[in-house]
Motif scaffolding. Structure first.
Motif, PDB file in Angstrom:
ATOM      1  N   GLU A  10       0.843  -1.205   0.000  1.00 49.38           N
ATOM      2  CA  GLU A  10       0.000   0.000   0.000  1.00 49.38           C
ATOM      3  C   GLU A  10       0.874   1.249   0.000  1.00 49.38           C
ATOM      4  O   GLU A  10       0.627   2.198  -0.745  1.00 49.38           O
ATOM      5  CB  GLU A  10      -0.919  -0.001   1.227  1.00 49.38           C
ATOM      6  N   TRP A  11       1.910   1.259   0.829  1.00 54.93           N
ATOM      7  CA  TRP A  11       2.808   2.408   0.897  1.00 54.93           C
ATOM      8  C   TRP A  11       3.513   2.620  -0.432  1.00 54.93           C
ATOM      9  O   TRP A  11       3.573   3.746  -0.935  1.00 54.93           O
ATOM     10  CB  TRP A  11       3.825   2.207   2.026  1.00 54.93           C
ATOM     11  N   ARG A  14       0.958   3.921  -3.152  1.00 51.75           N
ATOM     12  CA  ARG A  14       0.595   5.333  -2.973  1.00 51.75           C
ATOM     13  C   ARG A  14       1.774   6.250  -3.261  1.00 51.75           C
ATOM     14  O   ARG A  14       1.623   7.321  -3.850  1.00 51.75           O
ATOM     15  CB  ARG A  14       0.082   5.593  -1.552  1.00 51.75           C
ATOM     16  N   TYR A  17       2.050   6.394  -6.984  1.00 50.52           N
ATOM     17  CA  TYR A  17       0.988   7.197  -7.571  1.00 50.52           C
ATOM     18  C   TYR A  17       1.231   8.688  -7.356  1.00 50.52           C
ATOM     19  O   TYR A  17       1.015   9.492  -8.262  1.00 50.52           O
ATOM     20  CB  TYR A  17      -0.368   6.787  -6.991  1.00 50.52           C
ATOM     21  N   ILE A  61      -2.299   0.292  -9.395  1.00 49.27           N
ATOM     22  CA  ILE A  61      -2.748   0.620  -8.036  1.00 49.27           C
ATOM     23  C   ILE A  61      -4.014  -0.163  -7.688  1.00 49.27           C
ATOM     24  O   ILE A  61      -4.164  -0.635  -6.556  1.00 49.27           O
ATOM     25  CB  ILE A  61      -2.986   2.138  -7.933  1.00 49.27           C
ATOM     26  N   ASP A  65      -4.456  -2.730  -4.596  1.00 47.50           N
ATOM     27  CA  ASP A  65      -5.559  -2.639  -3.638  1.00 47.50           C
ATOM     28  C   ASP A  65      -6.310  -3.970  -3.537  1.00 47.50           C
ATOM     29  O   ASP A  65      -6.704  -4.388  -2.440  1.00 47.50           O
ATOM     30  CB  ASP A  65      -6.525  -1.527  -4.022  1.00 47.50           C
TER      31      ASP A  65
END
Length: 154
Positions: A10-11, A14, A17, A61, A65
């Motif tokens: 997740e880190w 993000r 992105y 992404i 997720d």
């Protein structure tokens, strides 16, 4: 391990992105994206290339997720199995309702994973389903599970 892998992905996603969004803003502001073949061609190739890059990064992404929902599913199933075996020796520490809620969160997580993948595959009906599964899981069930866990621990 699965929680650390999920948090790390997740880190990274993000962070990737945010970096790509910043780079795209720089490209839009500082480069001529209208005319790439010749000065008067108005071919829009730069805009098309930028859009393709944006679509690829969003897809990446979204798959990350979806992977996180798989991680949550396995975490909750492993916690459920572990607590179920623990309750044979000590039935007071962790309640059966809390344990069942964890399994329910895991099952909703796998359903959210399936709806995310089907949404990406072109089934637009699964977009709102994925939104509601994710919202209920993130905003209501997981915090409730954590609060009850915090109250159960000595």
């Amino acid at each position: 391990i699965l929680a650390l892998v999920g948090a790390f992905t997740e880190w990274i996603s993000r962070f990737l992105y945010m970096g790509s969004s910043t780079a795209m803003k720089l490209l839009v502001n500082d480069f001529n994206l209208d005319n790439w073949i010749s000065s008067n061609s108005n071919d829009q190739i730069g805009w098309r290339a930028l859009e393709v890059t944006h679509i690829v990064l969003r897809g990446l992404i979204l798959y990350i997720d979806a992977f996180e929902w798989i991680c949550i599913f396995f975490i909750m199933v492993f916690v459920h199995i572990s607590v179920r075996q623990w309750r044979v020796h000590d039935g007071i520490t962790f309640g059966a309702c809390w344990n069942s809620l964890g399994l329910f969160i895991g099952l909703l997580s796998i359903l959210d994973f399936i709806s995310e993948i089907l949404r990406l595959d072109g089934f637009q009906i699964f977009g709102p389903i994925a939104f509601w599964y994710g919202s209920v899981n993130r905003l209501i069930l997981i915090p409730l599970w954590l609060i009850v866990l915090g109250m159960r621990l000595p």
